[in-house]
Design a protein around this motif. Structure first.
Motif, PDB file in Angstrom:
ATOM      1  N   HIS A  33       0.851  -1.191   0.000  1.00 39.56           N
ATOM      2  CA  HIS A  33       0.000   0.000   0.000  1.00 39.56           C
ATOM      3  C   HIS A  33       0.889   1.245   0.000  1.00 39.56           C
ATOM      4  CE1 HIS A  33      -2.782  -3.113   1.359  1.00 39.56           C
ATOM      5  NE2 HIS A  33      -3.755  -2.334   0.933  1.00 39.56           N
ATOM      6  N   PRO A  34       1.548   1.532  -1.114  1.00 43.88           N
ATOM      7  CA  PRO A  34       2.488   2.663  -1.177  1.00 43.88           C
ATOM      8  C   PRO A  34       1.749   3.997  -1.241  1.00 43.88           C
ATOM      9  CG  PRO A  34       2.248   1.685  -3.333  1.00 43.88           C
ATOM     10  CD  PRO A  34       1.448   0.811  -2.396  1.00 43.88           C
ATOM     11  N   PRO A  35       2.463   5.102  -1.050  1.00 44.13           N
ATOM     12  CA  PRO A  35       1.829   6.425  -1.209  1.00 44.13           C
ATOM     13  C   PRO A  35       1.352   6.612  -2.640  1.00 44.13           C
ATOM     14  CG  PRO A  35       4.218   6.631  -1.026  1.00 44.13           C
ATOM     15  CD  PRO A  35       3.892   5.218  -0.703  1.00 44.13           C
ATOM     16  N   ARG A  36       0.172   7.203  -2.793  1.00 44.08           N
ATOM     17  CA  ARG A  36      -0.405   7.349  -4.128  1.00 44.08           C
ATOM     18  C   ARG A  36      -0.523   8.818  -4.545  1.00 44.08           C
ATOM     19  NH1 ARG A  36      -5.800   3.818  -3.936  1.00 44.08           N
ATOM     20  NH2 ARG A  36      -6.286   5.449  -2.402  1.00 44.08           N
ATOM     21  N   GLY A  37      -0.086   9.715  -3.676  1.00 42.19           N
ATOM     22  CA  GLY A  37      -0.234  11.130  -3.980  1.00 42.19           C
ATOM     23  C   GLY A  37       1.088  11.842  -4.131  1.00 42.19           C
ATOM     24  N   PRO A 204     -23.324  -0.545  14.126  1.00 40.52           N
ATOM     25  CA  PRO A 204     -24.053  -1.787  13.852  1.00 40.52           C
ATOM     26  C   PRO A 204     -24.118  -2.166  12.377  1.00 40.52           C
ATOM     27  CG  PRO A 204     -25.607  -0.002  14.148  1.00 40.52           C
ATOM     28  CD  PRO A 204     -24.249   0.575  14.416  1.00 40.52           C
ATOM     29  N   GLN A 205     -23.523  -1.372  11.500  1.00 40.94           N
ATOM     30  CA  GLN A 205     -23.452  -1.767  10.091  1.00 40.94           C
ATOM     31  C   GLN A 205     -22.293  -2.739   9.883  1.00 40.94           C
ATOM     32  OE1 GLN A 205     -24.120   1.713  10.823  1.00 40.94           O
ATOM     33  NE2 GLN A 205     -26.226   1.032  10.520  1.00 40.94           N
ATOM     34  N   SER A 206     -22.252  -3.343   8.733  1.00 40.24           N
ATOM     35  CA  SER A 206     -21.188  -4.283   8.405  1.00 40.24           C
ATOM     36  C   SER A 206     -20.096  -3.572   7.619  1.00 40.24           C
ATOM     37  CB  SER A 206     -21.728  -5.452   7.574  1.00 40.24           C
ATOM     38  OG  SER A 206     -22.694  -6.184   8.303  1.00 40.24           O
ATOM     39  N   GLU A 207     -18.875  -3.989   7.848  1.00 38.76           N
ATOM     40  CA  GLU A 207     -17.743  -3.467   7.088  1.00 38.76           C
ATOM     41  C   GLU A 207     -17.841  -3.957   5.643  1.00 38.76           C
ATOM     42  OE1 GLU A 207     -13.105  -4.683   6.476  1.00 38.76           O
ATOM     43  OE2 GLU A 207     -14.133  -5.277   8.324  1.00 38.76           O
ATOM     44  N   PRO A 208     -17.644  -3.072   4.657  1.00 37.92           N
ATOM     45  CA  PRO A 208     -17.638  -3.532   3.260  1.00 37.92           C
ATOM     46  C   PRO A 208     -16.585  -4.617   3.055  1.00 37.92           C
ATOM     47  CG  PRO A 208     -17.715  -1.143   3.366  1.00 37.92           C
ATOM     48  CD  PRO A 208     -17.481  -1.620   4.765  1.00 37.92           C
ATOM     49  N   GLY A 209     -16.905  -5.596   2.244  1.00 38.87           N
ATOM     50  CA  GLY A 209     -16.077  -6.787   2.135  1.00 38.87           C
ATOM     51  C   GLY A 209     -14.635  -6.548   1.748  1.00 38.87           C
ATOM     52  N   ASP A 210     -14.368  -5.559   0.881  1.00 38.70           N
ATOM     53  CA  ASP A 210     -13.001  -5.341   0.419  1.00 38.70           C
ATOM     54  C   ASP A 210     -12.377  -4.090   1.030  1.00 38.70           C
ATOM     55  OD1 ASP A 210     -14.747  -3.661  -0.894  1.00 38.70           O
ATOM     56  OD2 ASP A 210     -13.687  -3.737  -2.813  1.00 38.70           O
ATOM     57  N   TYR A 211     -12.999  -3.553   2.086  1.00 39.91           N
ATOM     58  CA  TYR A 211     -12.485  -2.317   2.683  1.00 39.91           C
ATOM     59  C   TYR A 211     -11.093  -2.506   3.265  1.00 39.91           C
ATOM     60  CZ  TYR A 211     -11.810   1.498   5.990  1.00 39.91           C
ATOM     61  OH  TYR A 211     -11.264   2.537   6.703  1.00 39.91           O
ATOM     62  N   ALA A 212     -10.888  -3.580   4.020  1.00 41.97           N
ATOM     63  CA  ALA A 212      -9.592  -3.789   4.676  1.00 41.97           C
ATOM     64  C   ALA A 212      -8.469  -3.881   3.649  1.00 41.97           C
ATOM     65  CB  ALA A 212      -9.632  -5.050   5.539  1.00 41.97           C
ATOM     66  N   ASN A 213      -8.722  -4.553   2.553  1.00 38.44           N
ATOM     67  CA  ASN A 213      -7.698  -4.679   1.527  1.00 38.44           C
ATOM     68  C   ASN A 213      -7.358  -3.324   0.919  1.00 38.44           C
ATOM     69  OD1 ASN A 213      -6.014  -6.314  -0.360  1.00 38.44           O
ATOM     70  ND2 ASN A 213      -7.455  -5.520  -1.882  1.00 38.44           N
ATOM     71  N   HIS A 214      -8.362  -2.476   0.782  1.00 44.34           N
ATOM     72  CA  HIS A 214      -8.113  -1.128   0.250  1.00 44.34           C
ATOM     73  C   HIS A 214      -7.376  -0.266   1.271  1.00 44.34           C
ATOM     74  CE1 HIS A 214      -9.014   2.604  -1.989  1.00 44.34           C
ATOM     75  NE2 HIS A 214      -9.197   3.137  -0.790  1.00 44.34           N
ATOM     76  N   PHE A 215      -7.775  -0.371   2.524  1.00 46.26           N
ATOM     77  CA  PHE A 215      -7.259   0.496   3.587  1.00 46.26           C
ATOM     78  C   PHE A 215      -5.808   0.200   3.945  1.00 46.26           C
ATOM     79  CE2 PHE A 215      -6.850   1.091   8.279  1.00 46.26           C
ATOM     80  CZ  PHE A 215      -6.864   2.482   8.303  1.00 46.26           C
TER      81      PHE A 215
END
Length: 315
Positions: A33-37, A204-215
Motif C-alpha cells: 500500500h504505497p503512497p499514491r499522492g 451496527p453496520q457491516s464493514e464492506p467486504g473489500d475495505y480492509a484490503n483497500h485500507f
C-alpha cells in the motif's frame, strides 16, 4: 553469573528478532500500500496528499490511526465529481512525517494542514473531518477562521467526555511503552487483528467486504504510526476541553453529520451539543447509523457537503 549472561543473550536475541520482524512487517505494508499522492513540505515536515477531481477546493481529514485510503474507498471518488478534493495523511500517519511529541495535538495538526493546503494553492477550502479528523477540522475553524470557507464535521469528537483513556494508549503513549510495547505490537500483532477490530468500528453496520484490503491494516501497525496515534489520543481530551469553549466563534457554514447509533463518538454528547454551540449549524442525524457514515451513508454525507458549498457561495 553465567545464568545471568545466558539470560541476557537470550533477551538480546529476542529483541533483535522483534526489531527485525517489525521492520519486515512495515516494509511489507508499505510495499503493498504505497503512497499514491504527492508530498508538500511545511517547515521541514513532509505531508502526503492525494488530489482528485476539479472544482471548488475540499480538504478531507481522516480519523484515528487512519490514512487517506479511508476516505478514498467510497466518499472521495463521489465528491471528486463536484470538487477538487485534497486528502491529507495527518502528521505521523499514512506517509506524512510526525510532529514533535510536545506539538502533536489537534491545534498543531490543524495549523500544518492549513499551511499545506495553502502550499497546494488552496487558500480557503471547505474542510471535512471524520472522527479525530473532525476535531482537527474544528481546531482549524477556531484557530484559522480566514483559511476555510465551510466546515463539515462527520462523527466528530467535539466535546469533553468522562471515560478514561484506553489502556493500550496509556501504555503506548508513555516513553517506556513507546520503546518496548510498540515494537512488540508491530512485530507480532497480525494484520487480521486490525481487520477484526474494524467490525466494532463499523457496527451496527457491516464493514464492506473489500475495505480492509483497500485500507491497508499493516500501515496502522508500523511503529511510527502506533506511536503517533497513541500520542494524538493521549493529548486529545485536554485540547478538546479548551477548544469547545470557543465553538461560538465559528461563523462559516457548518454541516454536521453523525449517526445516532455511534458507540465510538456519542451522538448526543458530541453532535447535538456541537450543533447548539455553532450558530447556524445544521445537524444531519442518521438514524441507526454507527461511526462510519462516510462508508455506509455516502449519499447523506455528499448531500451535506453540497449544502455547505451552496451556503458558502461555492455552487
Amino acid at each position: 553469573m553465567r545464568l545471568i549472561l545466558v539470560l541476557a543473550l537470550i533477551a538480546c536475541g529476542f529483541w533483535a528478532l522483534t526489531l527485525w520482524r517489525a521492520a519486515r512487517h512495515e516494509a511489507r505494508a508499505e510495499a503493498s500500500h504505497p503512497p499514491r499522492g504527492q508530498f508538500v513540505e511545511v517547515d521541514g515536515t513532509r505531508i502526503h496528499a492525494e488530489v482528485l477531481g476539479e472544482g471548488p477546493d475540499l480538504v478531507m481529514i481522516h480519523g484515528s490511526n487512519g490514512n487517506t485510503r479511508d476516505m478514498t474507498y467510497a466518499l472521495a471518488p463521489v465528491l471528486a465529481r463536484h470538487f477538487r478534493v485534497i486528502l491529507f495523511d495527518r502528521p505521523g500517519l499514512g506517509f506524512s512525517d510526525a510532529l514533535p511529541t510536545d506539538a502533536a495535538g489537534i491545534d498543531q495538526q490543524a495549523a500544518i494542514l492549513a499551511r499545506a493546503a495553502r502550499a497546494m494553492g488552496s487558500d480557503r477550502p471547505m474542510v471535512l473531518g471524520h472522527s479525530y479528523g473532525g476535531a482537527v477540522a474544528l481546531a482549524w475553524a477556531v484557530n484559522h477562521p480566514d483559511s476555510l470557507s465551510a466546515l463539515i464535521p462527520v462523527s466528530a469528537a467535539s466535546n469533553p467526555w468522562t471515560t478514561p483513556l484506553d489502556l493500550l494508549y496509556r501504555v503506548t503513549s508513555n516513553p517506556i511503552g513507546a520503546a518496548v510495547a510498540v515494537p512488540l505490537i508491530a512485530a507480532y500483532v497480525p494484520d487480521w487483528y486490525v481487520t477484526k477490530s474494524l467490525e466494532d468500528v463499523f457496527a451496527p453496520q457491516s464493514e464492506p467486504g473489500d475495505y480492509a484490503n483497500h485500507f491497508g491494516p499493516g500501515l496502522s501497525l508500523r511503529r511510527g504510526s502506533l506511536r503517533a496515534n497513541a500520542m494524538h489520543r493521549a493529548l486529545l481530551l485536554d485540547q478538546i476541553r479548551s477548544l469547545h469553549l470557543r465553538y461560538g466563534e465559528i461563523t462559516i457554514p457548518t454541516e454536521i453529520v453523525h449517526g445516532t447509533a455511534d458507540d465510538t463518538v456519542n451522538f448526543e454528547l458530541h453532535a447535538v451539543n456541537l450543533s447548539n454551540q455553532i450558530k447556524g449549524a445544521n445537524l444531519t442525524a442518521l438514524d441507526g447509523v454507527g461511526h462510519m457514515p462516510h462508508h455506509v451513508a455516502v449519499d447523506a454525507v455528499v448531500a451535506a457537503v453540497l449544502r455547505a458549498a451552496h451556503r458558502a457561495g461555492l455552487r
